[in-house]
Every structure is written in C-alpha cells, then in structure tokens.
Design an enzyme around this catalytic site. Structure first.
Site, PDB file in Angstrom:
ATOM      1  N   GLN A 260      80.321   3.694  29.928  1.00  0.00           N
ATOM      2  CA  GLN A 260      80.242   2.234  29.505  1.00  0.00           C
ATOM      3  C   GLN A 260      79.673   1.664  28.959  1.00  0.00           C
ATOM      4  OE1 GLN A 260      83.722   0.617  29.370  1.00  0.00           O
ATOM      5  NE2 GLN A 260      83.507   3.192  29.438  1.00  0.00           N
ATOM      6  N   HIS A 263      78.814   2.573  25.130  1.00  0.00           N
ATOM      7  CA  HIS A 263      80.214   2.173  24.478  1.00  0.00           C
ATOM      8  C   HIS A 263      79.669   0.849  22.944  1.00  0.00           C
ATOM      9  CE1 HIS A 263      83.932   3.154  24.361  1.00  0.00           C
ATOM     10  NE2 HIS A 263      84.143   3.393  26.572  1.00  0.00           N
ATOM     11  N   GLU A 327      86.946  -5.252  33.400  1.00  0.00           N
ATOM     12  CA  GLU A 327      88.392  -4.302  32.509  1.00  0.00           C
ATOM     13  C   GLU A 327      88.691  -3.118  33.340  1.00  0.00           C
ATOM     14  OE1 GLU A 327      88.197  -1.920  28.300  1.00  0.00           O
ATOM     15  OE2 GLU A 327      86.646  -2.454  29.105  1.00  0.00           O
ATOM     16  N   HIS A 328      87.390  -1.954  34.247  1.00  0.00           N
ATOM     17  CA  HIS A 328      87.446  -1.181  34.434  1.00  0.00           C
ATOM     18  C   HIS A 328      86.777  -1.407  36.023  1.00  0.00           C
ATOM     19  CE1 HIS A 328      87.064   0.063  30.371  1.00  0.00           C
ATOM     20  NE2 HIS A 328      88.653   1.089  30.356  1.00  0.00           N
ATOM     21  N   ASP A 361      90.205   7.097  30.371  1.00  0.00           N
ATOM     22  CA  ASP A 361      89.772   7.044  28.689  1.00  0.00           C
ATOM     23  C   ASP A 361      90.800   7.847  27.535  1.00  0.00           C
ATOM     24  OD1 ASP A 361      88.325   4.696  28.720  1.00  0.00           O
ATOM     25  OD2 ASP A 361      86.835   5.673  28.091  1.00  0.00           O
ATOM     26  N   HIS A 420     124.419 -31.920  24.306  1.00  0.00           N
ATOM     27  CA  HIS A 420     124.260 -30.197  25.129  1.00  0.00           C
ATOM     28  C   HIS A 420     125.530 -31.001  25.958  1.00  0.00           C
ATOM     29  CE1 HIS A 420     120.354 -29.676  23.739  1.00  0.00           C
ATOM     30  NE2 HIS A 420     120.068 -28.800  24.220  1.00  0.00           N
TER      31      HIS A 420
END
Length: 433
Positions: A260, A263, A327-328, A361, A420
């Site tokens: 990670q 990235h 996230e992970h 991934d 209504h």
C-alpha cells in the site's frame, strides 16, 4: 516507522498518531477545478482539446478511440497477460453475479401489495487513471459489475500517454469487459465531460473510479451540481491496517504494508501488534525489502506518515481498527474469522497469513474500489448494487385503501397536509368532495 506502546500514550497522543495525512484539497484546488468544470460545461469538446494539450502535452485530432482499435488491443495481448486478465475477470464475475438482487413482494394488508424491482442505471462513466501506473485492474472492477448490471451506456475516460494513445492494456481490458465507448481525456476535465456531456462524450448519470486530487475534487463538485452526476463514493489516499499477533510472519506483514505504501506518498499504513518482538521484526523486514522496490522513494514517503503500535490484547487492536475504519484490514492472527465477527468498520478484510491485500486488488473476486479516509464507518465498497437502482411499487384495491385510509387521513391532518387527506377521502367518500 517507529514503535509506539499504545497504553503509554495519552488520548490526545493516540488521536494525533492515528490522524491521516492532511487532505490535498485546498481553496486554490477547489477554485481551479471549478473553473475547469465550468469551461467544459460551456465549451465542450474545444475545451477538452485545449486542456489535453495544456496538461497532457498531447495534441489530439479525435477524442474517441475507434471501437476496432479497442478490440485490436485485446487481440494483440500476449498469452500470459490475457490469461491473467481473464482469470481476474472470471473471479470478479462469479462473486458479483451472486449479488443480483431478488424481487421483493409483500402483501402488507389484504388488498395492499408492496413490491420492489431492480433497474440498471441508464448511463455510467468510468475514470481510469493513467500516468506512471495505469490500472487495468480498475477497468475490471468497474466493467465486470456493469456488464452484469446491463447498464445500457458505459463510457470510459482515461488520459492519453505522450504518444497520444491510452495505455494498450487498459484498452484491451475495456474490450474484455465489452466497453467500446473509450475516450482519450483525463483529469478534472474528463469528470466534467462525463458529468455534463459534450458533443462527443455522452452525459452519464453516475461516475465511478479513482484519481488524483483534481479528479477527486471534480467528482465531489459534479455530485453537488444540479446538472451534474452522482459518484461512487468519497475517496482519499489508499491505506491498509495490519493486525499481527506473535505467530505472524514478519516478512508477510512487511510486504503487505509496502504494497500500500507504494501507491503514493500520501498513502498510509498502520501496523498493530500484540507483540513488541513481532513489531520489531516487521519493521526490520520493511527495511530489508524497501530498497528492492522500483517505487521505493514513493513508499518511503508514505512510511513517514505511517504508524506502528504495540497493544496489550486483541480486543484493543480491534477497537483501534474500528475507530480508524481502514480501507483495507489484514488479520495475520490466529483464528482470524472468529475475531473478524467483532469488526464493525472496514472496507475489505483479509483473513489469515495467505490472504494478501494484493489478491483483492486483482483477482480473488471482491471489488477493490473501497471507501478510504474513514468513510468505511458509513460507506461500503463497490458492489453490483452500485450499478443498479431499486424502485418501489404499490398496488391498492378499494378494500385495501379502506383498510389504511383512516390512518393515512389522521396522519395527514397531524402534518397539516389537507390535500394528502383529500386524496384518500375523495376515493372512499366521493359524496363528501
């Protein structure tokens, strides 16, 4: 990364150490993105050609990649690459096809039927980053579910490379997913083109896909614009949190953290361990592996924003993870599925020593487009339902309306909405109208 002993930190120190890197959004970025979107909305294709020349240093004659050229890219793939892409595609399809929703019908009272049916979103747009690391895997993560959902219009935008063409593997993967509306445009201008439409690029109803700070800001702005488009989810830099016990493999943990960190410099990785010995071994393994990475400089920058904590027990580790909402999340611990039942907040969870985040991934079958920056507290990752919408229906007979009419009329009176109430009474007592 240095080791912090969790129980020795004050609450303020704990919060500070878990704070994510500052968002790259700024007043200047917001203003300049707004200008780009306005220009695309007002001038359409000419604005796209000019911005591509200015930002990508490419002079284009056409925005659209001809469909035969998309198909040719697939035919030119070498056997190993095509086989890998097809393996990933097939697994993603197997997992997402099981997510097809069923029709629900409930007779809530005699004479009243309520039901819900699914429809595909009419027009969807995919943004696929270019730059130093084009992402054919993201084409699969968007293209396969949309193929199952049967979205009638599917548009893909990706920035051109210096030679003026989109990355050939991105094109081939688009063909593998049955996408032939592919356009050579990137950045915030691509988001504007899909959100508002131009003479060449169709307007879409929802935009999917990751991108840099410009793309992220553009997605947020078009989602708020009354004539814009919905987006998949809020997004931020990529992140992973690994929980490792004393029996974890430090080499595995280090590789997961680095996967990670490479990235981008704004990515963040967190290691939590119940063992100081293990934490020390993992950091030593990172130091050993880092020099081998082609993107080592990027990973090293990310590691500067990253943290390692030693905790007293697994309960504390899981609580920190839930508060962070990664996230992970990777559980390199004994009995990971037992402990996973206690989790509340995570984008995607990887259980056990042989479940690297890389599998998700690319090819295990789950979707890698996930909520980041703590949004996993309220958002889910992409699924088949992200490409669908649900419509509710109801059918009432006269007897059914008579059964609930008094309750509806009473509630309408409570809210002061006389029309209504009237919509019910004229049906049940037309003589009173």
């Amino acid at each position: 990364m240095r080791i912090h002993t969790w129980h020795q930190l004050t609450r303020d120190e704990q919060r500070l150490l878990l704070k994510r890197p500052a968002s790259s959004s700024s007043a200047d970025l917001q203003s300049r993105t707004r200008d780009i979107l306005h220009d695309v909305r007002e001038r359409g294709d000419p604005a796209l050609f000019e911005m591509t020349a200015r930002f990508d240093k490419v002079d284009l004659e056409n925005l659209r990649v001809p469909p035969p050229k998309v198909q040719e890219a697939l035919e030119r793939l070498d056997k190993a690459t095509r086989q890998a892409l097809e393996t990933a595609r097939d697994n993603i399809e197997r997992f997402h096809r099981q997510q097809l929703p069923r029709r629900i019908e409930v007779p809530t009272l005699p004479g009243i039927r309520c039901f819900r049916e699914t429809r595909p979103i009419e027009r969807v747009g995919f943004y696929i980053p270019g730059g130093s690391a084009p992402l054919p895997s993201t084409v699969l993560m968007l293209g396969v579910p949309s193929l199952i959902a049967e979205n009638p219009v599917r548009v893909l935008c990706s920035p051109p490379q210096p030679h003026g063409e989109i990355d050939s593997i991105v094109l081939a993967t688009a063909a593998l997913c049955g996408i032939d509306q592919v356009y050579r445009v990137g950045g915030a201008q691509a988001i504007g083109a899909m959100a508002f439409g131009t003479r060449t690029i169709p307007k879409v109803d929802k935009i999917f896909g990751p991108g840099n700070a410009w793309v992220t800001e553009a997605k947020q702005q078009v989602a708020a614009h009354p004539e814009g488009a919905a987006i998949d989810m809020p997004a931020g830099p990529s992140e992973v949190l690994v929980i490792a016990d004393d029996d974890a493999n430090p080499l595995f943990v280090a590789a997961d953290l680095l996967s990670q960190a490479e990235h981008g410099p704004d990515s963040q990785v967190i290691l939590i361990s119940t063992s100081e010995r293990m934490a020390t071994a993992c950091l030593a393994a990172i130091d050993r592996l880092l020099p081998r990475l082609p993107r080592r400089d990027t990973a090293a920058e990310a590691l500067a924003n990253s943290r390692c904590f030693v905790v007293k027990d697994m309960e504390t580790a899981l609580q920190i993870s839930d508060d962070y909402a990664p996230e992970h999340l990777i559980l390199q611990i004994n009995e990971p599925e037992v402990w996973a039942r206690r989790l509340r907040n995570a984008g995607s969870v990887f259980l056990g020593a042989y479940s690297p985040e890389s599998a998700g991934d690319y090819a295990s079958g789950t979707n890698h487009v996930l909520p980041t920056y703590g949004h996993a507290r309220a958002w889910s990752g992409l699924s088949l339902e992200s490409f669908l919408k649900q419509i509710s229906f109801q059918h009432l007979s006269r007897e059914g309306l008579a059964a609930i009419g008094p309750a509806v009329e009473h509630l309408a009176r409570l809210e002061g909405l006389e029309a209504h109430r009237l919509a019910v009474s004229v049906r049940l007592r037309p003589e009173d109208a």
